[in-house]
Design a protein around this motif. Structure first.
Motif, PDB file in Angstrom:
ATOM      1  N   ALA A   1       0.828  -1.198   0.000  1.00 32.15           N
ATOM      2  CA  ALA A   1       0.000   0.000   0.000  1.00 32.15           C
ATOM      3  C   ALA A   1       0.866   1.253   0.000  1.00 32.15           C
ATOM      4  O   ALA A   1       2.030   1.237   0.421  1.00 32.15           O
ATOM      5  N   ALA A   2       0.261   2.350  -0.482  1.00 28.07           N
ATOM      6  CA  ALA A   2       0.980   3.626  -0.513  1.00 28.07           C
ATOM      7  C   ALA A   2       1.354   4.064   0.894  1.00 28.07           C
ATOM      8  O   ALA A   2       2.397   4.699   1.098  1.00 28.07           O
ATOM      9  N   GLY A   3       0.511   3.701   1.877  1.00 27.41           N
ATOM     10  CA  GLY A   3       0.804   4.067   3.261  1.00 27.41           C
ATOM     11  C   GLY A   3       2.077   3.412   3.765  1.00 27.41           C
ATOM     12  O   GLY A   3       2.843   4.015   4.521  1.00 27.41           O
ATOM     13  N   SER A   4       2.305   2.163   3.332  1.00 24.57           N
ATOM     14  CA  SER A   4       3.529   1.469   3.747  1.00 24.57           C
ATOM     15  C   SER A   4       4.755   2.137   3.148  1.00 24.57           C
ATOM     16  O   SER A   4       5.789   2.289   3.814  1.00 24.57           O
ATOM     17  N   LEU A   5       4.643   2.545   1.885  1.00 25.02           N
ATOM     18  CA  LEU A   5       5.760   3.231   1.230  1.00 25.02           C
ATOM     19  C   LEU A   5       6.062   4.554   1.911  1.00 25.02           C
ATOM     20  O   LEU A   5       7.228   4.904   2.146  1.00 25.02           O
ATOM     21  N   LEU A   6       5.011   5.289   2.283  1.00 28.95           N
ATOM     22  CA  LEU A   6       5.190   6.574   2.968  1.00 28.95           C
ATOM     23  C   LEU A   6       5.804   6.369   4.341  1.00 28.95           C
ATOM     24  O   LEU A   6       6.689   7.125   4.764  1.00 28.95           O
ATOM     25  N   ALA A   7       5.359   5.333   5.049  1.00 30.17           N
ATOM     26  CA  ALA A   7       5.897   5.053   6.378  1.00 30.17           C
ATOM     27  C   ALA A   7       7.374   4.684   6.289  1.00 30.17           C
ATOM     28  O   ALA A   7       8.192   5.133   7.099  1.00 30.17           O
ATOM     29  N   PHE A   8       7.719   3.872   5.287  1.00 33.14           N
ATOM     30  CA  PHE A   8       9.126   3.506   5.101  1.00 33.14           C
ATOM     31  C   PHE A   8       9.956   4.740   4.775  1.00 33.14           C
ATOM     32  O   PHE A   8      11.063   4.895   5.288  1.00 33.14           O
ATOM     33  N   TRP A   9       9.421   5.603   3.918  1.00 31.87           N
ATOM     34  CA  TRP A   9      10.163   6.805   3.551  1.00 31.87           C
ATOM     35  C   TRP A   9      10.447   7.662   4.781  1.00 31.87           C
ATOM     36  O   TRP A   9      11.548   8.207   4.925  1.00 31.87           O
ATOM     37  N   ALA A  10       9.469   7.774   5.684  1.00 29.84           N
ATOM     38  CA  ALA A  10       9.663   8.582   6.891  1.00 29.84           C
ATOM     39  C   ALA A  10      10.779   8.003   7.754  1.00 29.84           C
ATOM     40  O   ALA A  10      11.641   8.730   8.259  1.00 29.84           O
ATOM     41  N   VAL A  11      10.780   6.665   7.916  1.00 29.91           N
ATOM     42  CA  VAL A  11      11.823   6.023   8.712  1.00 29.91           C
ATOM     43  C   VAL A  11      13.177   6.168   8.029  1.00 29.91           C
ATOM     44  O   VAL A  11      14.193   6.469   8.665  1.00 29.91           O
ATOM     45  N   ALA A  12      13.194   5.968   6.709  1.00 29.82           N
ATOM     46  CA  ALA A  12      14.438   6.070   5.953  1.00 29.82           C
ATOM     47  C   ALA A  12      15.021   7.476   6.051  1.00 29.82           C
ATOM     48  O   ALA A  12      16.234   7.651   6.188  1.00 29.82           O
ATOM     49  N   PHE A  13      14.164   8.484   5.973  1.00 29.67           N
ATOM     50  CA  PHE A  13      14.631   9.864   6.051  1.00 29.67           C
ATOM     51  C   PHE A  13      15.291  10.133   7.398  1.00 29.67           C
ATOM     52  O   PHE A  13      16.346  10.788   7.464  1.00 29.67           O
ATOM     53  N   LEU A  14      14.718   9.611   8.465  1.00 31.25           N
ATOM     54  CA  LEU A  14      15.306   9.795   9.790  1.00 31.25           C
ATOM     55  C   LEU A  14      16.682   9.133   9.867  1.00 31.25           C
ATOM     56  O   LEU A  14      17.604   9.672  10.482  1.00 31.25           O
ATOM     57  N   LEU A  15      16.821   7.963   9.237  1.00 37.23           N
ATOM     58  CA  LEU A  15      18.117   7.279   9.239  1.00 37.23           C
ATOM     59  C   LEU A  15      19.154   8.053   8.434  1.00 37.23           C
ATOM     60  O   LEU A  15      20.331   8.098   8.796  1.00 37.23           O
ATOM     61  N   ILE A  16      18.721   8.650   7.338  1.00 39.11           N
ATOM     62  CA  ILE A  16      19.650   9.373   6.461  1.00 39.11           C
ATOM     63  C   ILE A  16      20.158  10.651   7.117  1.00 39.11           C
ATOM     64  O   ILE A  16      21.341  10.993   7.001  1.00 39.11           O
ATOM     65  N   VAL A  17      19.288  11.368   7.822  1.00 37.69           N
ATOM     66  CA  VAL A  17      19.688  12.666   8.374  1.00 37.69           C
ATOM     67  C   VAL A  17      20.547  12.526   9.631  1.00 37.69           C
ATOM     68  O   VAL A  17      21.141  13.514  10.079  1.00 37.69           O
TER      69      VAL A  17
END
Length: 208
Positions: free
Chosen positions: A2-18
């Protein structure tokens, strides 16, 4: 998926990147040394692309289940980061003029690109993060295969990584270009941070 899963992953990934780490240190050093940060960022993204392909192909699961392979990967990755960090600390980057031919310590953007692959692709923690993180956001019941879902999640991570580090590298050059002394201090700090990350990987794996 689902698009929600992709958005949730992106949020977690962004936190890891920064969160500052080896990628930050490498990007800052490359931003000071080279005319462009594209080779450095391209190398980092290529390293993560390799990890994504490994995980999507199912090889990552085999690697995670083999203590000997994980130990070897940790040793190589940790030593590489320590070596690169110590080298950066000993030879701190200084801002270069736009006309300067140097893109890195070896004078080539290609060399910077290959080092970027090493920084991200040889980081065992990066592989373990992908192994632990990506599968949680996949849905085996979805119409498209899990490997394709992992590829999509990995692509989202790589795009976010590229945009963030391009901004970081460009900002580094803009802010520190006219401050060579400060630039050298920042470069030494980034090198020490990279060496520290590598040493922590080794200590965390072999002592724990």
């Amino acid at each position: 998926m689902a698009a929600g899963s992709l958005l949730a992953f992106w949020a977690v990934a962004f936190l890891l990147i920064v969160v500052p780490g080896a990628d930050w240190a490498f990007t800052i050093g490359a931003g000071l040394r080279g005319r462009s940060v594209y080779p450095a960022v391209g190398g980092l993204v290529a390293g993560y692309a390799v990890i994504t392909l490994v995980v999507a192909a199912g090889v990552g699961t085999l690697v995670a289940g083999s203590p000997a392979v994980l130990t070897g990967l940790t040793l190589v990755g940790g030593l590489y980061l320590v070596w690169h960090g110590v080298t950066t600390f000993a030879r701190p980057a200084a801002p270069t003029s736009p006309a300067s031919p140097a893109d890195g310590p070896d004078g080539t953007g290609w060399g910077t690109f290959l080092r970027g692959i090493g920084v991200s692709g040889l980081n065992p923690k990066g592989l373990l993060i992908f192994l632990a993180l990506l599968p949680q956001f996949t849905d085996p019941r979805a119409a498209w295969p899990v490997a394709g879902q992992i590829g999509a999640l990995g692509l989202a991570f790589m795009v976010t990584c590229a945009l963030f580090y391009l901004c970081l590298g460009t900002l580094t050059r803009t802010v520190l270009h006219a401050r060579p002394t400060l630039a050298r201090h920042v470069s030494r700090l980034s090198g020490a941070a990279m060496a520290g990350v590598g040493a922590w990987l080794l200590i965390d794996h072999f002592v724990s």
